[in-house]
Design a protein around this motif. Structure first.
Motif, PDB file in Angstrom:
ATOM      1  N   HIS A  68       0.856  -1.190   0.000  1.00 18.31           N
ATOM      2  CA  HIS A  68       0.000   0.000   0.000  1.00 18.31           C
ATOM      3  C   HIS A  68       0.887   1.232   0.000  1.00 18.31           C
ATOM      4  CE1 HIS A  68      -3.177   2.835   1.039  1.00 18.31           C
ATOM      5  NE2 HIS A  68      -2.414   3.271   2.035  1.00 18.31           N
ATOM      6  N   ILE A  69       0.641   2.143  -0.925  1.00 21.23           N
ATOM      7  CA  ILE A  69       1.385   3.405  -0.985  1.00 21.23           C
ATOM      8  C   ILE A  69       0.396   4.534  -0.709  1.00 21.23           C
ATOM      9  CG2 ILE A  69       2.797   4.930  -2.401  1.00 21.23           C
ATOM     10  CD1 ILE A  69       3.680   2.497  -3.993  1.00 21.23           C
ATOM     11  N   GLY A  70       0.643   5.266   0.370  1.00 21.35           N
ATOM     12  CA  GLY A  70      -0.255   6.350   0.742  1.00 21.35           C
ATOM     13  C   GLY A  70      -0.524   6.371   2.231  1.00 21.35           C
ATOM     14  N   PRO A  71      -1.428   7.250   2.681  1.00 24.11           N
ATOM     15  CA  PRO A  71      -1.727   7.379   4.108  1.00 24.11           C
ATOM     16  C   PRO A  71      -2.314   6.093   4.685  1.00 24.11           C
ATOM     17  CG  PRO A  71      -2.617   9.232   2.843  1.00 24.11           C
ATOM     18  CD  PRO A  71      -2.192   8.198   1.849  1.00 24.11           C
TER      19      PRO A  71
ATOM     20  N   ASP B  10       9.602   5.497   7.272  1.00 26.80           N
ATOM     21  CA  ASP B  10       9.703   6.236   8.523  1.00 26.80           C
ATOM     22  C   ASP B  10       8.697   7.378   8.474  1.00 26.80           C
ATOM     23  OD1 ASP B  10      10.344   7.790  10.714  1.00 26.80           O
ATOM     24  OD2 ASP B  10      12.507   7.478  10.515  1.00 26.80           O
ATOM     25  N   VAL B  11       7.637   7.259   9.279  1.00 24.77           N
ATOM     26  CA  VAL B  11       6.558   8.246   9.235  1.00 24.77           C
ATOM     27  C   VAL B  11       7.049   9.636   9.636  1.00 24.77           C
ATOM     28  CG1 VAL B  11       5.805   7.860  11.621  1.00 24.77           C
ATOM     29  CG2 VAL B  11       4.140   8.595   9.895  1.00 24.77           C
ATOM     30  N   ARG B  12       8.192   9.717  10.308  1.00 26.95           N
ATOM     31  CA  ARG B  12       8.743  11.015  10.720  1.00 26.95           C
ATOM     32  C   ARG B  12       9.417  11.736   9.562  1.00 26.95           C
ATOM     33  NH1 ARG B  12      12.584   8.642  15.212  1.00 26.95           N
ATOM     34  NH2 ARG B  12      12.989   7.370  13.350  1.00 26.95           N
TER      35      ARG B  12
ATOM     36  N   ARG C 184       3.435   9.220   0.357  1.00 24.20           N
ATOM     37  CA  ARG C 184       4.517   8.344  -0.111  1.00 24.20           C
ATOM     38  C   ARG C 184       4.837   7.209   0.864  1.00 24.20           C
ATOM     39  NH1 ARG C 184       9.411  12.087  -0.928  1.00 24.20           N
ATOM     40  NH2 ARG C 184      10.413  10.059  -1.223  1.00 24.20           N
ATOM     41  N   LEU C 185       4.066   7.081   1.927  1.00 23.96           N
ATOM     42  CA  LEU C 185       4.303   6.005   2.884  1.00 23.96           C
ATOM     43  C   LEU C 185       4.106   4.648   2.220  1.00 23.96           C
ATOM     44  CD1 LEU C 185       2.471   7.361   6.062  1.00 23.96           C
ATOM     45  CD2 LEU C 185       4.950   7.159   5.721  1.00 23.96           C
ATOM     46  N   ARG C 186       4.996   3.699   2.523  1.00 28.55           N
ATOM     47  CA  ARG C 186       4.929   2.347   1.978  1.00 28.55           C
ATOM     48  C   ARG C 186       4.646   1.382   3.132  1.00 28.55           C
ATOM     49  NH1 ARG C 186       7.841   1.327  -2.786  1.00 28.55           N
ATOM     50  NH2 ARG C 186       8.848  -0.476  -1.854  1.00 28.55           N
ATOM     51  N   THR C 187       3.515   0.700   3.025  1.00 23.79           N
ATOM     52  CA  THR C 187       3.105  -0.245   4.068  1.00 23.79           C
ATOM     53  C   THR C 187       2.715  -1.561   3.417  1.00 23.79           C
ATOM     54  OG1 THR C 187       2.191   1.614   5.334  1.00 23.79           O
ATOM     55  CG2 THR C 187       1.586  -0.607   6.043  1.00 23.79           C
ATOM     56  N   LEU C 188       3.338  -2.638   3.839  1.00 25.85           N
ATOM     57  CA  LEU C 188       2.974  -3.951   3.318  1.00 25.85           C
ATOM     58  C   LEU C 188       1.781  -4.473   4.110  1.00 25.85           C
ATOM     59  CD1 LEU C 188       3.677  -6.214   1.335  1.00 25.85           C
ATOM     60  CD2 LEU C 188       5.128  -7.213   3.117  1.00 25.85           C
ATOM     61  N   LEU C 189       0.666  -4.715   3.414  1.00 23.90           N
ATOM     62  CA  LEU C 189      -0.547  -5.228   4.048  1.00 23.90           C
ATOM     63  C   LEU C 189      -0.643  -6.730   3.803  1.00 23.90           C
ATOM     64  CD1 LEU C 189      -3.159  -2.495   3.066  1.00 23.90           C
ATOM     65  CD2 LEU C 189      -1.559  -2.528   4.989  1.00 23.90           C
ATOM     66  N   ARG C 190      -0.976  -7.475   4.855  1.00 29.48           N
ATOM     67  CA  ARG C 190      -1.081  -8.929   4.738  1.00 29.48           C
ATOM     68  C   ARG C 190      -2.307  -9.397   5.511  1.00 29.48           C
ATOM     69  NH1 ARG C 190       4.098 -11.711   6.776  1.00 29.48           N
ATOM     70  NH2 ARG C 190       4.918 -10.918   4.795  1.00 29.48           N
ATOM     71  N   GLN C 191      -3.099 -10.282   4.889  1.00 31.66           N
ATOM     72  CA  GLN C 191      -4.270 -10.817   5.580  1.00 31.66           C
ATOM     73  C   GLN C 191      -4.345 -12.326   5.372  1.00 31.66           C
ATOM     74  OE1 GLN C 191      -7.886  -9.026   6.095  1.00 31.66           O
ATOM     75  NE2 GLN C 191      -7.331  -6.959   5.512  1.00 31.66           N
ATOM     76  N   PRO C 192      -4.772 -13.067   6.409  1.00 37.25           N
ATOM     77  CA  PRO C 192      -4.930 -14.519   6.285  1.00 37.25           C
ATOM     78  C   PRO C 192      -6.101 -14.857   5.372  1.00 37.25           C
ATOM     79  CG  PRO C 192      -5.798 -13.774   8.383  1.00 37.25           C
ATOM     80  CD  PRO C 192      -5.109 -12.594   7.758  1.00 37.25           C
ATOM     81  N   ILE C 193      -5.980 -15.952   4.638  1.00 36.22           N
ATOM     82  CA  ILE C 193      -7.034 -16.340   3.704  1.00 36.22           C
ATOM     83  C   ILE C 193      -7.290 -17.838   3.786  1.00 36.22           C
ATOM     84  CG2 ILE C 193      -6.493 -14.461   2.115  1.00 36.22           C
ATOM     85  CD1 ILE C 193      -5.053 -16.508   0.325  1.00 36.22           C
ATOM     86  N   ARG C 194      -8.350 -18.257   3.137  1.00 41.58           N
ATOM     87  CA  ARG C 194      -8.704 -19.675   3.008  1.00 41.58           C
ATOM     88  C   ARG C 194      -9.344 -19.868   1.643  1.00 41.58           C
ATOM     89  NH1 ARG C 194     -14.152 -19.518   3.350  1.00 41.58           N
ATOM     90  NH2 ARG C 194     -15.058 -17.824   4.588  1.00 41.58           N
ATOM     91  N   ARG C 195      -9.445 -21.107   1.256  1.00 39.36           N
ATOM     92  CA  ARG C 195     -10.180 -21.414   0.033  1.00 39.36           C
ATOM     93  C   ARG C 195     -11.636 -21.023   0.219  1.00 39.36           C
ATOM     94  NH1 ARG C 195      -8.296 -22.234  -5.095  1.00 39.36           N
ATOM     95  NH2 ARG C 195      -6.370 -23.439  -5.055  1.00 39.36           N
ATOM     96  N   GLY C 196     -12.262 -20.414  -0.808  1.00 37.23           N
ATOM     97  CA  GLY C 196     -13.645 -20.012  -0.701  1.00 37.23           C
ATOM     98  C   GLY C 196     -14.570 -21.208  -0.597  1.00 37.23           C
TER      99      GLY C 196
END
Length: 213
Positions: free
Chosen positions: A137-140, A177-179, A185-197
């Motif tokens: 994710h790029i942004g706030p 670094d948020v400071r 321009r913030l770069r945050t790696l988002l990760r979520q657990p999943i399963r087969r539908g």
């Protein structure tokens, strides 16, 4: 390297130094802000342990990993960034595999003795995330749900679904670094657990495609 397109991966077991809490992370003088200071302090003690009498077996000099966060709603529902007071959070720094629980406990004790902070809040935690989807994710931070929406569309198209629970939580890795970096321009790696539908979910996806055709 993280990509700004959703990918599916299996995340192996990893050890973390963590501090857990709940409530709005933006409040002044909150445990959330203290937790970051505690984790960095304990992390630095471990990183510099080779200069002390406490010698860690298999120690290799390393760079401190970025701060991470595991998040969930107190009521067990889906992530809702507009309701921060209802959040449970676990702030975390990943530990090298050669650091044991005994090494960690030593670092907590030493850091507490040498600094004016109660490092007993810090705990040693092992997490095995398993099957997940992740996307850069790029942004706030407030706009993360836009990227989560892209991840959900990707899962539906490939026969998967989110599998969030108290044990399997929304995961963020803070690469900027948020400071020093502006919000856009913030770069945050988002990760979520999943399963087969489920069969019903897959049927719904097929029906939706047929309706579009």
């Amino acid at each position: 390297m993280p990509k700004n397109k959703p990918v599916i991966l299996t995340v192996p077991e990893a050890h973390y130094a963590v501090v857990r809490g709940s409530g709005n992370p933006n409040l002044e003088n909150s445990l959330f802000k203290q937790s970051i200071a505690i984790l960095y302090a304990v992390g630095r003690t471990l990183k510099m342990s080779y200069r002390t009498e406490h010698q860690i077996d298999g120690f290799v000099p390393y760079v401190m990993p970025p701060m991470e966060g595991f998040w969930c709603q107190a009521d067990g529902g889906r992530m809702d960034l507009s309701c921060k007071r209802n959040m449970r959070w676990t702030m975390a720094i990943r530990l090298p595999d050669f650091i044991t629980r005994a090494d960690f406990d030593w670092a907590v004790q030493i850091t507490t003795e040498k600094r004016d902070m109660d490092c007993a809040y810090a705990k040693f935690l092992t997490v095995e995330e398993g099957l997940c989807v992740q996307c850069l994710h790029i942004g706030p931070y407030e706009e993360e749900m836009r990227t989560v929406g892209l991840m959900e569309q990707f899962l539906r198209a490939n026969g998967y679904a989110f599998d969030l629970s108290e044990e399997r939580q929304h995961h963020e890795i803070y690469l900027s670094d948020v400071r020093k970096i502006p919000p856009e321009r913030l770069r945050t790696l988002l990760r979520q657990p999943i399963r087969r539908g489920s069969t019903a979910e897959l049927y719904e996806q097929v029906s939706a495609r047929e309706r579009r055709i």
